[in-house]
Design a protein around this motif. Structure first.
Motif, PDB file in Angstrom:
ATOM      1  N   ILE A 188     -10.336   1.947  -1.118  1.00 45.05           N
ATOM      2  CA  ILE A 188      -9.010   2.084  -0.504  1.00 45.05           C
ATOM      3  C   ILE A 188      -9.118   2.004   1.006  1.00 45.05           C
ATOM      4  CG2 ILE A 188      -6.989   3.577  -0.266  1.00 45.05           C
ATOM      5  CD1 ILE A 188      -7.407   2.342  -3.068  1.00 45.05           C
ATOM      6  N   LEU A 225      -1.879  -4.572  -0.457  1.00 42.64           N
ATOM      7  CA  LEU A 225      -1.885  -4.681  -1.911  1.00 42.64           C
ATOM      8  C   LEU A 225      -2.175  -6.105  -2.358  1.00 42.64           C
ATOM      9  CD1 LEU A 225       1.105  -2.313  -2.662  1.00 42.64           C
ATOM     10  CD2 LEU A 225      -1.327  -1.835  -2.895  1.00 42.64           C
ATOM     11  N   VAL A 237      -3.856   2.399  -6.954  1.00 42.08           N
ATOM     12  CA  VAL A 237      -2.733   2.961  -6.190  1.00 42.08           C
ATOM     13  C   VAL A 237      -2.562   4.451  -6.487  1.00 42.08           C
ATOM     14  CG1 VAL A 237      -1.502   0.781  -5.896  1.00 42.08           C
ATOM     15  CG2 VAL A 237      -0.954   2.240  -7.863  1.00 42.08           C
ATOM     16  N   VAL A 296      -4.281   5.825  -3.740  1.00 40.27           N
ATOM     17  CA  VAL A 296      -3.430   5.687  -2.552  1.00 40.27           C
ATOM     18  C   VAL A 296      -2.417   6.831  -2.505  1.00 40.27           C
ATOM     19  CG1 VAL A 296      -1.641   4.277  -1.447  1.00 40.27           C
ATOM     20  CG2 VAL A 296      -3.680   3.185  -2.399  1.00 40.27           C
ATOM     21  N   TYR A 306      -1.574   4.107   6.519  1.00 38.78           N
ATOM     22  CA  TYR A 306      -0.600   3.469   5.623  1.00 38.78           C
ATOM     23  C   TYR A 306       0.629   3.013   6.412  1.00 38.78           C
ATOM     24  CZ  TYR A 306       2.414   2.757   1.551  1.00 38.78           C
ATOM     25  OH  TYR A 306       3.249   2.212   0.600  1.00 38.78           O
ATOM     26  N   HIS A 347       4.777  -6.555  -4.057  1.00 34.65           N
ATOM     27  CA  HIS A 347       4.031  -5.302  -4.140  1.00 34.65           C
ATOM     28  C   HIS A 347       4.859  -4.097  -3.708  1.00 34.65           C
ATOM     29  CE1 HIS A 347       0.386  -8.047  -4.258  1.00 34.65           C
ATOM     30  NE2 HIS A 347       0.405  -7.378  -5.395  1.00 34.65           N
ATOM     31  N   ILE A 405       4.494  -1.015  -6.137  1.00 35.31           N
ATOM     32  CA  ILE A 405       4.005   0.301  -5.716  1.00 35.31           C
ATOM     33  C   ILE A 405       5.088   1.366  -5.841  1.00 35.31           C
ATOM     34  CG2 ILE A 405       4.501   0.137  -3.218  1.00 35.31           C
ATOM     35  CD1 ILE A 405       1.677   1.441  -2.817  1.00 35.31           C
ATOM     36  N   THR A 465       7.407   3.132   2.865  1.00 35.88           N
ATOM     37  CA  THR A 465       7.096   1.859   2.216  1.00 35.88           C
ATOM     38  C   THR A 465       8.224   0.854   2.404  1.00 35.88           C
ATOM     39  OG1 THR A 465       5.804   3.066   0.567  1.00 35.88           O
ATOM     40  CG2 THR A 465       6.375   0.790   0.043  1.00 35.88           C
TER      41      THR A 465
END
Length: 236
Positions: free
Chosen positions: A10, A22, A126, A129, A143, A153, A157, A179
């Motif tokens: 990771i 990803l 993930v 993650v 991140y 992705h 995710i 995200t």
């Protein structure tokens, strides 16, 4: 974050801060599995049983021919074709078509051994993650500093984050905000670049600066599909 045998991959995937992390994860897993099945696993009975039944998608058949030698590919195809011949094709020609066998062919055409293995491993990775992000600290900062999460992705995710082994419910809103920002902000910049690219074909803008729009088409395709497009050289 503290490195362990689980977190090392990771760290390696998120450290470059170049493109979608990803996409790098999926590319790493694809290469590992394609190399594995055309190498050490070629004569592994359990793997061959699975590949004989599932086969491969066009993308992974292509990668197998690129990364593997011809003999392993031929051996894999030999037994896969045997299964199709013996189990999915009619024993005798003529008569009514077998609906069950036609459905089995459809399923085979839409199955891929590598796709299935990659997807399963993506969920495992993930999960790490999510665990590291939930701790806060250095990895959460890493991140949030990613250039973008591609559209493919982002869907993947966030779906995984809401499922079993995902992000704790009390942190899910924050994870989604971070995200979604990585995806939406990049989407806005792409839209601006594409719009500018189109405007440069207006005669009134002749001689103006193209800015960052010159490769906007390629970057947009990569964002939308998770894959860099193959651009053919045009002959003059």
């Amino acid at each position: 974050m503290k490195e362990t045998i689980v977190t090392i991959p990771i760290n390696d995937l998120f450290a470059p801060k170049c493109g979608c992390p990803l996409c790098r994860m999926e590319e790493m897993l694809e290469e590992q599995y394609v190399t594995f099945i055309t190498g050490d696993a070629m004569m592994e009975p359990s793997v061959r049983v699975a590949t004989n039944k599932k086969g491969f998608c066009h993308r992974h058949f292509s990668r197998m021919t690129q990364l593997g030698q011809k003999l392993p590919n031929a051996l894999i195809l030999e037994t896969h074709l045997e299964v199709i011949r013996d189990e999915l094709m009619p024993k005798k020609l003529g008569g009514k078509p077998d609906k069950k066998k036609l459905e089995a062919i459809r399923q085979t055409m839409n199955s891929c051994y590598v796709c299935d293995r990659v997807e399963a491993d993506m969920f495992h990775l993930v999960a790490t993650v999510f665990a590291e992000w939930s701790k806060g600290g250095e990895f959460r900062k890493t991140y949030s500093e990613q250039p973008f999460i591609c559209l493919k992705h982002y869907q993947f995710i966030m779906t995984a984050a809401m499922g079993k082994g995902g992000v704790p419910s009390k942190l899910l809103g924050d994870f989604h905000a971070e995200t979604a920002a990585l995806t939406k902000n990049y989407l806005e910049s792409l839209y601006g670049d594409i719009k500018h690219f189109v405007s440069m074909f207006d005669y009134r803008n002749r001689g103006k600066d193209w800015g960052t729009s010159t490769d906007a088409i390629e970057r947009s395709i990569e964002f939308l599909t998770g894959e860099k497009p193959t651009v053919a050289e045009k002959s003059e």
